[in-house]
Structure formats: C-alpha cells, structure tokens
Design a protein around this motif. Structure first.
Motif, short mmCIF file in Angstrom:
data_model
loop_
_atom_site.label_atom_id
_atom_site.label_comp_id
_atom_site.label_asym_id
_atom_site.label_seq_id
_atom_site.Cartn_x
_atom_site.Cartn_y
_atom_site.Cartn_z
N MET A 1 84.17 20.42 81.65
CA MET A 1 84.32 19.24 82.50
C MET A 1 84.21 19.61 83.98
N ALA A 2 84.95 20.63 84.38
CA ALA A 2 84.95 21.05 85.78
C ALA A 2 83.56 21.48 86.22
N ARG A 3 82.87 22.24 85.39
CA ARG A 3 81.51 22.66 85.72
C ARG A 3 80.58 21.46 85.87
N TRP A 4 80.76 20.46 85.01
CA TRP A 4 79.93 19.26 85.07
C TRP A 4 80.12 18.55 86.40
N TRP A 5 81.37 18.30 86.78
CA TRP A 5 81.64 17.62 88.05
C TRP A 5 81.17 18.46 89.24
N PHE A 6 81.37 19.75 89.17
CA PHE A 6 80.97 20.65 90.26
C PHE A 6 79.46 20.66 90.42
N ASN A 7 78.74 20.84 89.31
CA ASN A 7 77.28 20.96 89.38
C ASN A 7 76.58 19.66 89.73
N THR A 8 77.22 18.54 89.43
CA THR A 8 76.59 17.25 89.71
C THR A 8 77.06 16.67 91.05
N ASP A 9 77.76 17.47 91.84
CA ASP A 9 78.25 17.03 93.16
C ASP A 9 79.07 15.76 93.06
N SER A 10 79.90 15.71 92.03
CA SER A 10 80.73 14.53 91.83
C SER A 10 81.81 14.43 92.90
N GLU A 11 82.23 13.19 93.18
CA GLU A 11 83.31 12.96 94.14
C GLU A 11 84.67 12.87 93.45
N VAL A 12 84.71 13.17 92.15
CA VAL A 12 85.98 13.13 91.43
C VAL A 12 86.96 14.13 92.05
N ASP A 13 88.17 13.69 92.32
CA ASP A 13 89.22 14.54 92.88
C ASP A 13 89.83 15.34 91.72
N MET A 14 89.60 16.66 91.72
CA MET A 14 90.04 17.51 90.62
C MET A 14 91.19 18.42 91.03
#
Length: 370
Positions: free
Chosen positions: A144-157
């Motif tokens: 999940m973290a890699r997905w948000w990181f690689n897609t430049d997501s704005e999700v606050d993790m």
C-alpha cells in the motif's frame, strides 16, 4: 511525429493479470534480513501484474513429490507492473518457507493463483491512513505504502512498524528513503528489544496507547490497516476499541489459513492444468538447439524462443520484453519461426537472419547461434 501507443504495443499483445493459474518465473531473490527473503516473479511475455495493494497470491509447489498450496501477500506495488514480489520469513519447521529459502532460484518456474483478497487499500479510500504492522506482517501495508508513494498520492500516511530487534527490521532502508522524500509519509519504527552491541534511536518496547498517541495523535480520524501476528493484531484491536475508535474504519489481514474457497479454486485450476499438460505432451514438439552453448531442447510448437532458451539453461539477455530495445537479438542459423517486433530490429538485421527472442515463436526445428 506522434505515436499511437495502443498500436505500438499491439503486436506483443500485452495482457493484464486476472485471477487464475499462471506460470511465472523467479527473476530475483533478495535477502532482506537474516531470515527473510523477497522473491520477484515475471513472465516471458509482457503481462501487466495489476492487483489491489494488500492482496495475496497462492503458490502451487511440488515438494517431495506432493502438491502444496501456500498463500503469501504481494509485497510489491502494482505501480511497477511487469513483475510482482512476495516476502517470506523462514519459519522453523515450515515446509514451504524453508523450501523457498533453500531451493527457489532465479530462473525457476512455478505456478501461482490469484490475485485475491478483501484486505486492500483501493476498496477503502481515505485522505488519512494509519498503517500498523508487526514482523513479516509488513508485506501488505508495504505494498500500500509503495503504491501511494509511487503514484504521488496526496494521502496522509503514518506508518508504524514493530520488529523484535533492529536486525529484524524488514525494508528499513527503503522506508527511511520514502520518509525522507515526501512530507505526507511519517515513519515510526519500534523494536521490542535491543541486543548487545546494537544501536537504536527509534521507539522501544510494545505498541500501547501512549505510544500510539505520540505516533498518530489524530489516529481516531484515520483509516487503519493492520497486519501481523495474531497477538499483535489482538492488542491493536483492544487498544483501538478502548480508545473509542470507530472499528468500521479498521481493516486487518492475518497470516492464518488461506480461505477454503480460494484453496478449492486453486486446486481446480491446478487439476485442469495437469490435464492440459498431459494433452500437450501429445502435441508435436520440435528441437531448438543453441550452437554456442551446445545444448538442445524439445518444445511445443509456438513456444516463445526466449522461454525455450531458459528451459534449456541458456540465458539470453533481455530488457523490455516487448521487441522494442533489441537487447535479446540472436541469429537464427536455420529453422522456422514467427516474429512480431516493435521496432527493436532493422530490416537489414532481419535479412541477415537475426530475431528478437522475446517476441519470436518457434514454428519448427531451429538452430540458434547463441
């Protein structure tokens, strides 16, 4: 000049991964810690391994003559789509984990079933998430973290991982890198104990209410994804419930038994594959020989040339796998074949007998200069 991407890639028929049985080849083995390895898999032909971050696959293995099914969460992200990885901890007495660590090598082929699983981040979108993991339970939340990181997501993790000691910290360097590159990724690493001679600047002990409030003061407002050993997840559930957390926003994955329906489906697919393999043994086979390597192998008509080489123990380098880069070019001295490339070879080279092995099908006996 503009290029129509769909037309450009059409000749190689790039496929998308769907739930079912697939033959994949191990392409990489990475030693993460003293007892944890990552195994990366791919296919000879371009296949987009898209899945929901957090889902798992079931490996179909043959160990000591017996078929064995075992499920592992995918640790990689679908943002790197032409391969996928699982991360496995060696378990004392564990038949499958020990076999994987001791026997699986790059180049080996096996069958996988999937991807499946309800535990994933795409089905539960949120602006703010808390990722909690213990031990090798880090794998689905790392996906999940890699997905948000690689897609430049704005999700606050907020990512909090617990390990026994610093030497048991899986993905430690990658997590530190991720936290140093973006502002919306806050990392907290926890070790139960510190062995003699080890240095540690992170949290020590076990996750509790006071530690959680330091890590994520606003945890009541976050979507929580949790994975780890049963005692760890039970402690997290109790902690959240006692704090008044709305458990509708809590999601967990355990490494217990694979759901019966998934195993049954995998068994059906495996049985069907055995029947198909028996039928293929009756199909016409032709010999492909590699002159420089002095080896030969019999393959079914239509086999990919690069895959035939791997089966024969000959490794022809390739990069794109789509007939674009030309890295897998070899010369055919004699034989029948069909090649559908994407510009990685010139007409003059084709006239001289060269082919791109990644996108060449064997249509008759061949002799390859390699």
């Amino acid at each position: 000049m503009s290029i129509n991407t769909a037309e450009f890639l059409n000749p190689v028929n790039t496929q998308t991964w769907e739930n079912g049985r697939h033959l994949v080849r191990c392409v990489k083995v990475i030693q993460e810690t003293h007892d944890v390895c990552t195994f990366t898999f791919g296919m000879g032909q371009p296949v987009l391994f898209f899945f929901k971050p957090g889902q798992f696959v079931t490996l179909e293995l043959e160990i000591e003559g017996e078929r064995v099914m075992r499920s592992y969460t995918i640790s990689s992200s679908p943002s790197i789509p032409y391969s996928f990885s699982i991360t496995v901890k060696r378990v004392p007495g564990g038949v499958v984990s020990n076999w994987l660590h001791d026997s699986l090598q790059p180049g080996d082929q096996l069958a996988v079933h999937g991807p499946v699983g309800q535990f994933n981040c795409l089905d539960y979108p949120a602006d703010k998430v808390l990722l909690l993991s213990g031990g090798v339970g880090i794998t689905p939340v790392m996906s999940m973290a890699r997905w948000w990181f690689n897609t430049d997501s704005e999700v606050d993790m907020v990512f909090a991982h617990s390990a026994r000691t610093p030497s048991d910290m899986i993905y430690g360097h990658e997590l530190e890198y991720m936290s140093s590159r973006i502002d919306n990724f806050r990392l907290h690493l926890i070790c139960e104990r510190i062995d003699v001679g080890q240095s540690w600047s992170g949290y020590r002990g076990y996750m509790g209410r006071s530690m959680l409030e330091l890590i994520a003061p606003d945890f009541l407002e976050r979507e929580v994804f949790c994975c780890g050993p049963a005692p760890y997840m039970k402690a997290v559930r109790n902690l959240l419930e006692d704090a008044g957390f709305d458990m509708r926003h809590y999601h967990e994955e355990s490494f217990g038994a694979t759901p019966v329906e998934d195993i049954q489906q995998a068994e059906v697919h495996a049985d069907e594959a055995e029947v198909l393999e028996a039928e293929q043994e009756l199909l016409e086979t032709v010999a492909v020989s590699f002159a420089d390597s002095d080896v030969s192998i019999d393959v079914v008509m239509g086999t990919n040339l690069n895959e035939a080489a791997l089966e024969a123990g000959v490794s022809i380098p390739k990069a794109c796998g789509m007939g674009i880069c030309g890295a897998c070019r070899v010369k055919v001295n004699a034989g029948q074949y069909d090649m559908e490339h994407n510009g990685g070879i010139s007409e003059a080279e084709i006239a001289d007998g060269y082919v791109l092995s990644c996108c060449t099908k064997v249509n008759g006996a061949m002799e390859v200069e390699y």
